[in-house]
Design a protein around this motif. Structure first.
Motif, short mmCIF file in Angstrom:
data_model
loop_
_atom_site.label_atom_id
_atom_site.label_comp_id
_atom_site.label_asym_id
_atom_site.label_seq_id
_atom_site.Cartn_x
_atom_site.Cartn_y
_atom_site.Cartn_z
N SER A 117 1.18 -8.20 -2.97
CA SER A 117 1.09 -6.75 -3.18
C SER A 117 2.43 -6.06 -2.98
O SER A 117 3.17 -6.36 -2.03
CB SER A 117 0.07 -6.14 -2.22
N THR A 118 2.74 -5.14 -3.86
CA THR A 118 3.93 -4.30 -3.72
C THR A 118 3.56 -2.82 -3.67
O THR A 118 4.41 -1.95 -3.84
CB THR A 118 4.91 -4.54 -4.88
N GLN A 166 1.94 -1.23 -5.85
CA GLN A 166 1.95 -0.65 -7.20
C GLN A 166 0.61 -0.91 -7.89
O GLN A 166 -0.20 -1.73 -7.44
CB GLN A 166 3.08 -1.28 -8.02
N ARG A 167 0.43 -0.24 -9.00
CA ARG A 167 -0.82 -0.38 -9.75
C ARG A 167 -0.99 -1.82 -10.25
O ARG A 167 -0.03 -2.46 -10.70
CB ARG A 167 -0.84 0.59 -10.93
N GLU A 168 -2.21 -2.32 -10.17
CA GLU A 168 -2.58 -3.60 -10.75
C GLU A 168 -3.60 -3.37 -11.86
O GLU A 168 -4.05 -2.23 -12.06
CB GLU A 168 -3.19 -4.52 -9.68
N ALA A 174 -2.46 2.50 -7.67
CA ALA A 174 -1.37 2.42 -6.70
C ALA A 174 -1.77 2.96 -5.34
O ALA A 174 -1.44 2.38 -4.30
CB ALA A 174 -0.15 3.16 -7.24
N GLN A 190 -3.85 0.49 -3.55
CA GLN A 190 -3.03 -0.64 -3.10
C GLN A 190 -2.26 -0.28 -1.82
O GLN A 190 -2.24 -1.05 -0.85
CB GLN A 190 -2.04 -1.02 -4.20
N ARG A 191 -1.63 0.88 -1.82
CA ARG A 191 -0.82 1.27 -0.66
C ARG A 191 -1.68 1.47 0.58
O ARG A 191 -1.30 1.07 1.69
CB ARG A 191 -0.02 2.54 -0.97
N HIS A 229 9.23 -6.12 -0.57
CA HIS A 229 8.57 -4.87 -0.19
C HIS A 229 7.90 -5.01 1.17
O HIS A 229 8.07 -4.15 2.05
CB HIS A 229 7.54 -4.50 -1.26
N SER A 272 0.06 -4.53 -15.23
CA SER A 272 0.02 -3.08 -15.33
C SER A 272 1.36 -2.60 -15.88
O SER A 272 2.29 -3.40 -16.09
CB SER A 272 -0.22 -2.46 -13.94
N HIS A 302 3.52 -1.05 -14.32
CA HIS A 302 4.55 -1.26 -13.30
C HIS A 302 4.90 -2.74 -13.16
O HIS A 302 6.02 -3.07 -12.75
CB HIS A 302 4.07 -0.73 -11.94
N LYS A 303 3.94 -3.61 -13.45
CA LYS A 303 4.16 -5.06 -13.30
C LYS A 303 3.75 -5.74 -14.61
O LYS A 303 2.88 -6.59 -14.66
CB LYS A 303 3.35 -5.58 -12.11
#
Length: 479
Positions: free
Chosen positions: A23-24, A26-28, A33, A36-37, A66, A311, A313-314
């Protein structure tokens, strides 16, 4: 014998490690997001509050940058809650991990500590030691000027080089700098040619100020680009006709190379098939080193379903991990079979598409009678749902209770709702994975997720990894 509490602790640590690898925040594909956070913040707080020593020890594992920064920040913010022995051990682990992080991450961490008001003696010593170990503070002063200034102020430090101090804190007091990079920065304000002596991120601002066409700028700055900058700019440079920006595939890390390959149109992959395949095999060979061919008969089930897109972002990250694992496992195996969920047989042309028939592919994989079965997937088995879990249950309990075939599931996607990576079956160990380069170590770590080893073994493993990291860092410091 482990107590019930030990088993719970071991499970908690493994759960956190999986999250910290994948996990970073960010959106998956299946999670936003914010979700996730929130999930990740809870896990960090829970681990720090209940297992501080193990929480610090995770810095020696292959967690992503991260989460490494989050661990370091929380340890420093709560230094008053640690014993003297804990602070000494944590200080060494933090220093060792900081040495491996990208400088922009470290300067960001120092800024976060400054905003949080963390300025004790240990924090200042860590900042001082990291800065003193930097290979070229002049380069940092130009590229990360704001971060370096704030770090020096926060740690109550003054640069030993007076010229560097003047550049950072009183740049208008000097009409000339003896350091070439500082001189180039000063001249770039009024001389276009000088900006091409600067790092790309700094030169870009000067190019905009001077109104230099983007194509011209990219052509001339190309020799100064880092490998990652070249990779990031190649697409826009190609559209502009800046032929000087070309990615050098030699030496590129395996997972990043896989991401680059997947970013290319199918036509380009076909045209460059020999070059790309050779580069991927070479990168995999560098990772496995002397262990090439040592894993015996290996079959992999690799997820290229639509959710492997990741996503925005990724983008295509799960698929890139699967593609990199494909080439890595081929190098590790004596005999290798790679099965994609889509049924494709040409790995170079894979793309995220369609459902995830993991159960069917696992059946195909087991028919090859491998000594190792590696499944690389986000775990969303949906064609039909639940078939993979049932296949693995029957295989492990009825057909192979003696474990002639070692089965491990590697998941590149964090599931925020479960505070973990999604598992396929309770009978098969699952470990999070971010970079294919970490696959051998993660297969080793996955043994703890089977429930056959407890907290004592897991703690010993963490201690051994920490000793290895600290030993390597100490050797670097004495050179």
């Amino acid at each position: 014998m482990d107590t019930y509490g030990d088993l719970v602790a071991a499970d908690d640590v493994l759960l956190f490690v999986n999250a910290a690898i994948t996990s970073t925040g960010q959106r998956e594909f299946h999670g936003g997001a914010d979700e996730q956070r929130l999930s990740l913040d809870f896990l960090h707080a829970y681990m720090l509050g209940n297992y501080r020593d193990l929480y610090a020890g995770v810095l020696a594992l292959d967690i992503n940058d991260h989460n490494a920064v989050l661990v370091i920040r929380r340890l420093l913010e709560t230094a008053g809650e640690a014993t003297a022995d804990q602070r000494r051990r944590e200080g060494r682990l933090i220093a060792s991990r900081l040495a491996t992080l990208p400088p922009q991450r470290v300067y960001g961490l120092f800024d976060a500590l400054r905003r949080a008001g963390v300025n004790n003696r240990r924090c200042r010593a860590i900042i001082r030691d990291w800065l003193s170990a930097r290979p070229d503070l002049t380069f940092d002063a130009v590229k990360y000027r704001g971060g370096l200034k704030r770090a020096l102020r926060h740690a109550h430090l003054a640069p030993a080089d007076k010229e560097l101090g003047a550049f950072l804190f009183a740049p208008g007091t000097r009409a000339h700098y003896t350091a070439p990079l500082l001189g180039a920065w000063r001249r770039a304000h009024h001389e276009q040619a000088a900006l091409y002596e600067l790092p790309y991120t700094v030169a870009e601002g000067f190019a905009a100020r001077h109104g230099i066409p983007r194509k011209v700028f990219l052509e001339r700055i190309a020799p100064r680009l880092t490998r990652l900058e070249t990779l990031r700019l190649q697409g826009s440079a190609h559209r502009l006709g800046a032929t000087g920006v070309r990615t050098d595939l030699a030496g590129m890390p395996l997972t990043r190379l896989a991401s680059y390959v997947l970013s290319l149109p199918v036509e380009d992959r076909l045209r460059r098939r020999e070059e790309l395949t050779r580069a991927l095999r070479s990168a995999a060979g560098r990772v496995v080193g002397p262990h090439r061919g040592s894993w015996g008969e290996v079959t992999a089930v690799l997820d290229d379903s639509f959710s492997a897109f990741g996503s925005v972002h990724k983008r295509r990250r799960p698929l890139a991990v699967a593609l990199a694992c494909h080439y890595l496992l081929a190098a590790l195996a004596g005999r290798y079979t790679g099965l994609w969920t889509s049924g494709r047989t040409d790995a170079l042309l894979v793309r995220p598409y369609g459902p995830t028939p993991l159960g069917r592919r696992i059946l195909d994989a087991l028919e090859t009678a491998p000594s190792r079965l590696v499944i690389v997937s986000d775990g969303w088995d949906n064609a039909p749902p639940g078939l993979a879990a049932e296949v693995l249950r029957v295989w492990r309990t009825r057909l192979d209770p003696g474990r002639r075939t070692s089965v491990v599931h590697l998941n590149p996607v964090y599931d925020a709702a479960d505070f973990n990576v999604r598992r396929l079956s309770p009978t098969v160990p699952t470990a999070g994975i971010r970079d294919a380069e970490d696959l051998p170590a993660l297969v080793e770590l996955a043994q703890f997720a089977e429930g056959r080893t407890g907290l004592a073994e897991l703690t010993a493993y963490l201690d051994a990894r920490a000793a290895r990291m600290l030993g390597g860092h100490d050797q670097e410091q004495t050179r």
